[in-house]
Write a protein that holds these residues in place. Structure first.
Motif: not given
Length: 388
Positions: A80, A84, A234-235
């Motif tokens: 990661s 984030t 991103k997530e």
């Protein structure tokens, strides 16, 4: 032949660290053809550290310290980002934390900051050794367990406030997978033991996961965080608990931007209908975390906006709405003949037959600047919008 640990001990030598820092902007292919100036450390190992520092400059700058060791490139890619991880850390606290897939330890480093006891589980012993070394440099303590998570869970007798995991999202052929049963580990197989192990289970998933599917197959979900960085999703991070709660909160976040967050309870979208209109004075472009959440009608209702078309996720109003989670532009409808050749615009194509590159070629315009052209559709048909 030197052991991995011995090589790492050599790499932190100040002369080698100086050599790495001097060559941070060197041609790495050319560097690999040279003989290492250090007899006990190969040029491949030095270049690995240079690549690591280059990655850290953009992805996790907190690791730009003397003595930090970087793993192979694949481990860096899978880790990661600091951005984030930092966001996630701000919503977690407790006494005991365990990361069951610690990898390079970026998430664990930040998520565990507000916990008294930290356990990192990682099956790759070389990677775990590197993380243990780095945490020593950073002055952080943890218990490091070299085990796969299934073995850890089968023998663990302790209870945690938070269990975190980031399952592998590639199959044996290195193809990307998204369904929970295709991940490694299979989340659906271990969900019960995860919920028995901790008060909260937090799972990092691909941003491509379908939220309706996720909620339909995974019991205990009470919160979902859709995290974008500079408008790049991103997530999707899902929170589970055995505790019964009313509704599932979904938070749409766009960090490293000045945009507002947007939160809703899953299911609200189905209860509202959008109102449609031809373009008015202001045009609204939701950020990608909103689009990922699929709340196309809800965003219209919350901000009292009108939608241009059922398949065009652009919105409009005569008066400017404050706090919108995306871009707000003052625009006007123009005819194609009003677009001057060699003009410079940021080009957006939404629900339109031509892509931005095709549009640039067709109209002879350059990309960039501070003005916008939007090629899209309203209910009446294709339209072009130009920033005022």
């Amino acid at each position: 032949m030197l052991s991995e640990k011995s090589v790492r001990n050599k790499i932190v030598n100040q002369d080698i660290q100086n050599y790495i820092n001097v060559n941070l902007n060197s041609d790495l292919h050319a560097l690999l053809l040279k003989k290492s100036p250090f007899p006990d450390v190969s040029m491949q190992e030095i270049v690995q550290q240079i690549k690591g520092k280059q990655t850290a400059q953009k992805k996790f700058p907190f690791l730009l310290k003397d003595g930090i060791i970087f793993p192979p490139q694949l481990n860096l890619e899978q880790a990661s980002s600091e951005t984030t991880a930092l966001y996630k850390s701000q919503i977690l606290k407790g006494n005991r934390f365990v990361d069951l897939t610690s990898g390079f330890g970026i998430d664990a480093y930040y998520l565990s900051r507000n916990f008294n006891e930290v356990i990192l589980v990682e099956q790759n012993h070389e990677l775990l050794d590197i993380v243990e070394h780095n945490w020593g440099i950073l002055g952080r303590e943890a218990t490091f367990v070299n085990q796969n998570l299934e073995d850890f869970l089968s023998t663990n007798k302790e209870h945690f406030d938070v269990v975190y995991l980031d399952p592998a999202r590639r199959d044996q052929n290195k193809n990307k997978v998204f369904l929970l049963e295709d991940l490694s580990p299979d989340i659906l197989q271990i969900k019960d033991i995860l919920l028995a192990t901790a008060d909260q289970v937090i799972i990092k998933l691909s941003p491509l996961i379908d939220l309706k599917y996720l909620i339909s197959v995974l019991p205990g979900v009470f919160r979902i965080e859709i995290i974008a960085v500079k408008n790049d999703v991103k997530e999707a991070v899902v929170f589970l608990s055995n505790e019964k709660r009313d509704g599932i909160t979904v938070n749409c976040i766009n960090v490293e931007s000045e945009e507002s967050d947007f939160s809703f309870v899953f299911g609200e979208e189905e209860k509202v209908q959008a109102v449609y209109s031809e373009p008015e004075k202001f045009i609204y472009i939701p950020n990608n975390s909103i689009l990922k959440a699929g709340v196309f009608n809800l965003i219209s209702e919350r901000f009292n906006l009108k939608k241009l078309h059922p398949n065009t996720h652009l919105y409009t109003s005569a008066q400017k709405a404050d706090g919108f989670p995306g871009r707000v532009l003052e625009m006007e409808v123009v005819e194609s003949k009003q677009i001057k050749k060699k003009g410079q615009f940021n080009i957006i194509s939404k629900n339109y037959p031509l892509k931005p590159d095709d549009i640039k070629k067709k109209y002879g315009i350059k990309d960039g600047g501070d003005r916008y052209l939007i090629f899209t559709q309203s209910k009446k048909g294709k339209i072009i919008l130009k920033s005022v």
